[in-house]
Motif scaffolding. Structure first.
Motif, short mmCIF file in Angstrom:
data_model
loop_
_atom_site.label_atom_id
_atom_site.label_comp_id
_atom_site.label_asym_id
_atom_site.label_seq_id
_atom_site.Cartn_x
_atom_site.Cartn_y
_atom_site.Cartn_z
N GLU A 238 -11.94 27.57 -25.46
CA GLU A 238 -10.67 27.31 -26.16
C GLU A 238 -10.85 27.35 -27.67
O GLU A 238 -9.88 27.43 -28.41
N GLU A 239 -12.11 27.30 -28.11
CA GLU A 239 -12.36 27.35 -29.56
C GLU A 239 -12.71 28.75 -30.02
O GLU A 239 -12.34 29.16 -31.11
N ILE A 240 -13.46 29.49 -29.20
CA ILE A 240 -13.82 30.86 -29.58
C ILE A 240 -13.69 31.77 -28.36
O ILE A 240 -13.68 31.30 -27.22
N ASP A 241 -13.60 33.06 -28.58
CA ASP A 241 -13.52 34.04 -27.50
C ASP A 241 -14.88 34.11 -26.80
O ASP A 241 -15.87 34.55 -27.37
N ALA A 242 -14.91 33.63 -25.56
CA ALA A 242 -16.20 33.51 -24.86
C ALA A 242 -16.84 34.88 -24.63
O ALA A 242 -18.06 35.03 -24.76
N GLY A 243 -16.02 35.86 -24.31
CA GLY A 243 -16.57 37.20 -24.08
C GLY A 243 -17.30 37.73 -25.30
O GLY A 243 -18.44 38.21 -25.21
N GLU A 248 -22.38 38.47 -28.59
CA GLU A 248 -23.07 38.26 -29.86
C GLU A 248 -24.40 37.53 -29.65
O GLU A 248 -25.41 37.85 -30.26
N MET A 249 -24.38 36.54 -28.76
CA MET A 249 -25.58 35.72 -28.53
C MET A 249 -26.68 36.49 -27.82
O MET A 249 -27.82 36.03 -27.72
N THR A 250 -26.34 37.66 -27.30
CA THR A 250 -27.35 38.46 -26.60
C THR A 250 -27.57 39.80 -27.30
O THR A 250 -27.90 40.81 -26.67
N GLY A 251 -27.37 39.80 -28.62
CA GLY A 251 -27.65 40.99 -29.42
C GLY A 251 -26.78 42.18 -29.04
O GLY A 251 -27.18 43.34 -29.21
N GLY A 252 -25.59 41.92 -28.48
CA GLY A 252 -24.67 43.00 -28.12
C GLY A 252 -24.88 43.55 -26.72
O GLY A 252 -24.04 44.27 -26.19
N ARG A 253 -26.00 43.19 -26.09
CA ARG A 253 -26.33 43.80 -24.79
C ARG A 253 -25.63 43.11 -23.62
O ARG A 253 -25.31 43.74 -22.63
N GLY A 254 -25.38 41.83 -23.77
CA GLY A 254 -24.78 41.05 -22.67
C GLY A 254 -25.85 40.35 -21.86
O GLY A 254 -27.02 40.79 -21.84
N PRO A 289 -8.08 35.13 -11.13
CA PRO A 289 -9.47 35.55 -11.40
C PRO A 289 -9.83 35.69 -12.88
O PRO A 289 -10.55 36.60 -13.27
N THR A 290 -9.36 34.76 -13.71
CA THR A 290 -9.61 34.85 -15.15
C THR A 290 -11.11 34.91 -15.47
O THR A 290 -11.56 35.74 -16.26
N ALA A 291 -11.87 34.02 -14.86
CA ALA A 291 -13.31 33.97 -15.16
C ALA A 291 -13.99 35.25 -14.67
O ALA A 291 -14.83 35.82 -15.37
N LEU A 292 -13.59 35.71 -13.49
CA LEU A 292 -14.23 36.90 -12.92
C LEU A 292 -14.04 38.12 -13.83
O LEU A 292 -14.97 38.91 -14.03
N ARG A 293 -12.84 38.27 -14.39
CA ARG A 293 -12.60 39.41 -15.30
C ARG A 293 -13.57 39.38 -16.48
O ARG A 293 -14.16 40.39 -16.85
N SER A 298 -18.42 41.02 -19.56
CA SER A 298 -19.49 40.49 -20.41
C SER A 298 -20.88 40.87 -19.93
O SER A 298 -21.81 40.97 -20.73
N CYS A 299 -21.05 41.03 -18.63
CA CYS A 299 -22.39 41.25 -18.07
C CYS A 299 -23.00 42.53 -18.64
O CYS A 299 -22.30 43.51 -18.88
N ARG A 300 -24.30 42.53 -18.83
CA ARG A 300 -24.93 43.74 -19.35
C ARG A 300 -24.89 44.84 -18.30
O ARG A 300 -24.74 44.58 -17.11
#
Ligand SMILES: [Zn+2]
Ligand SMILES: [Zn+2]
Length: 389
Positions: A238-243, A248-254, A289-293, A298-300
């Motif tokens: 709710e604070e930042i876009d999780a996707g 970003e936290m995985t160097g762009g790779r996911g 299915p919000t989380a599933l999308r 997001s997955c690499r």
């Protein structure tokens, strides 16, 4: 006996019902000492699980003392303390023999209902509607356990109820979710949903060799538990876009693998989440299915997607093209409980994990309706409720 009964959407009450009795030689009767409310019970409370009947007894996470045994049950004695897996399995069919316990062919007497909806029937489940067998659940003083010769696991001396109760569902469920990620040393795993199953998925991912776990939720106390008790890096969506944040936290790779520990009643932000709320409310869509999308996007590339949150029916606007073109591997399903209880009980015994960390509330069975309310509405910082009959 006293039991928590379902009377309709958002209407659960304690009532007096007949005591269970032995019906088959492989049955046992358990006097329940601890039972818990599960996130998947909330789908029943909210009225999203079909084929519930007025008066059905809820609850599939329970343990207790053996008080009565059918003539064919030889592996436990009267007086033994046992945990009971939430899936009911015969031990002898094609699927049980292949260690696929939640797919047992012989434990759902209403298999035809599930076959009509899904093609085939999974195993019966305690306290989880007539489509899954119509078995009375364990939020009660007593319960009948069918196939008790394969469905009761003796608790070793020295372990408390709080330490072993979650072997009945959420610990093995979180563990299988992590195992389904095929974790390799150095991997980053992202977990959507920091409810009790999410917490165990995080712990299990580390147990299985993950280097980093990123946890996503919107409830501050759940995120705090994920960070402080389980060692995850956290994102409040709710604070930042999780996707974006996960990328970003995985160097762009996911992340190498992503776990959806949310399931069919996901919350979310933005127009897609609104679309699901409306369609599910008017029953044009069974699942949100919000989380599933987000997991799929997001997955690499070439990563693993593991679904632990329960899905029940039909999903809209799932980015299947993304899943295909990114070469993702999907694993999912109800937990093959009987496969995990012994090894995970040993992990508890050896002090590798103490599952009681998720308990935030202990209530007498009489207060179960209140327990449902605070768990559903995330009141009083509630994460997991244990009921004491
Ligand atoms: Zn459960
Ligand atoms: Zn079977």
């Amino acid at each position: 006996m006293k039991a928590l009964c379902w009377h309709g959407a958002n209407d659960v009450r304690i009532g007096n019902v007949p005591d269970p009795t032995i019906l088959n030689p492989r049955d046992a009767i358990i006097k329940i000492t601890s039972t818990a409310i599960c996130g998947s019970d909330l789908h029943i409370l909210d009225g999203y699980i079909p084929s519930m009947k007025e008066g059905d007894i809820l609850g599939h996470e329970f343990m207790g003392e053996v008080v009565e045994l059918g003539s064919a049950v030889k592996n436990v004695k009267i007086g033994d303390r046992v945990v009971v897996p939430f899936t009911i399995s015969c031990g002898g069919c094609f699927f049980c023999q292949r260690d696929l316990w939640s797919l047992c062919d012989n434990s759902n007497p209403n298999g035809w209902m599930a076959e009509a909806a899904m093609g085939h029937s999974p195993s019966g489940l305690f306290g989880y509607s007539h489509m899954f067998g119509g078995y009375a659940g364990g939020q009660a003083e007593y319960a009948r356990v069918p196939f008790a010769d394969v469905g009761l696991f003796k608790v070793p001396d020295g372990l408390s109820d709080d330490q072993v109760l979650f072997l009945t569902d959420i610990f093995p469920t979180g563990y299988m979710a992590a195992e389904n990620c095929n974790i390799e040393p150095g991997d980053t795993v992202a977990v959507w949903g920091c409810g009790p199953v999410g917490q165990f998925a995080i712990k299990s991912a580390f147990m299985l060799g993950a280097e980093r776990v990123i946890a996503i939720d919107r409830i501050p106390e759940r995120l705090q538990m994920a960070k402080e008790q389980c060692g995850a890096e956290i994102i409040n969506y709710e604070e930042i876009d999780a996707g974006e944040a996960v990328k970003e936290m995985t160097g762009g790779r996911g992340p190498d693998s992503c776990i959806d520990a949310v399931g069919m009643e996901a919350h979310g932000t933005g127009p897609m989440a609104m679309y699901d709320q409306v369609k599910q409310a008017v029953r044009l869509e069974t699942d949100r299915p919000t989380a599933l999308r987000q997991v799929i996007l997001s997955c690499r590339k070439g990563g693993h997607v593991s679904l632990a949150g329960v899905y029940g029916g039909f999903l809209d606007k799932v980015p299947f093209g993304a899943a295909f073109n990114k070469g993702l591997t999907f694993k999912m399903g109800q937990t093959h409980m009987h496969r995990y209880i012994k090894p995970l009980m040993e992990a508890v015994q050896q002090g590798k994990i103490d599952p009681s960390f998720v308990i935030t509330h202990k209530l007498p069975l009489d207060q179960a309706p209140h327990g449902y309310e605070i768990f559903r509405d995330k009141k009083e910082n509630c994460i997991k409720v244990v009921l004491k009959p």
